[in-house]
Design an enzyme around this catalytic site. Sequence first.
Site, PDB file in Angstrom:
ATOM      1  N   GLY A   1       0.946  -1.079  -0.177  1.00  0.00           N
ATOM      2  CA  GLY A   1      -0.042  -0.430  -0.005  1.00  0.00           C
ATOM      3  C   GLY A   1       1.391   1.409   0.096  1.00  0.00           C
TER       4      GLY A   1
ATOM      5  CD  GLU B   1      -3.366  -0.313   7.604  1.00  0.00           C
ATOM      6  OE1 GLU B   1      -3.094  -0.687   5.519  1.00  0.00           O
ATOM      7  OE2 GLU B   1      -3.655   0.392   7.222  1.00  0.00           O
TER       8      GLU B   1
ATOM      9  CG  ASP C   1      14.428 -10.476   3.886  1.00  0.00           C
ATOM     10  OD1 ASP C   1      13.320 -10.125   5.823  1.00  0.00           O
ATOM     11  OD2 ASP C   1      14.196  -9.576   3.115  1.00  0.00           O
TER      12      ASP C   1
END
Length: 339
Positions: free
Chosen positions: A49, A90, A139
């Site tokens: 987003g 959110e 990661d």
Amino acid sequence: CWPRDGGPFITLPLVFTKHPDSGIRNVGMYRMQVFDKNTTGMHWHPHKGGAQHYRVAERLGKRLEVAVAIGPDPATTYAATAPLPEDIDEMVFAGFIRQEPVEMIKCLTIDQEVPAESQIILEGYVNPHERRMEGPFGDHTGYYSLPSEYPVFHVTCVTHRRNAIYPATIVGKPPMEDCYMAKATERIFLPLIKKQLPEIVDINLPIEGVFHNAAFISIDKRYPGHAKKIMQAIWGMGQLAFTKMLFIFDKEVNVQNISEVLWRLGANVDPKRDTIFVEGPVDALDHAAPRPSLGSKMGIDATRKWKEEGFEREWPETIEMDETIIEKVNNLWKRLGLD
């Protein structure tokens, strides 16, 4: 954290942006490599987003104002990672989890609001068309994500609580702590997935699959080709669209039991007949894809095959012991003192 990281990273930030046209808020969690005292990277994957807000701002030739909240309450922190539909706030979701609203306060230098209970707030902006090499970063895939160009966040204001606590997370080869947050997402969002696909019985996103490499799904199979319909639906559903390998099982299969999953997979699949491949967007961290964020995905139908699906042979029953024998043996253990 890891020896070959490109530098220090902020790993648990809540990044607040507003859509330049609609003003609708987005909150996401995107790692931020610290370049110097005034700038960081903004690791916006193209499907997120925040990245969409930035694309619109670039099209308009405008700066995008960004606020970063570090260390609000745990439920609010989790909400930034949740795979909500686009334009669902959110902070509203965080209030639902908390069962009370999140108190928000205005930033000092930009038009953003942030959680009042945060430990640290960074205010600033991202310029259109400005990029800088970011990474590598150890990661959650267990591999270093490769260096690439990402937008640059310019910090214009820092505020913090007295004796602020700096929270962070460490990711690496699974399982790490982020895996358990992802498992919470699997359980929290399963009822919502079932509202759209009521034939789904259960989903297991195995930790070893780092939540976008593999999914085991059991379904109430109702018609020929049903398993393949579920595959296509999942590949069109939010972040599940990035699932590299989908495995579909009948409703009686416990997809949380990896031993049973592998047994059913080996027994019920004809590779040529039951495997399909599609091409489309993949997770930005998928280093095996031939191009960044674009590659192939595989679906395997491990359900019982029907005659209506072209299977003409008899399908065997699984071996199950008679209940009376089980009861008799259980009673025998008791008489022998072995219960």
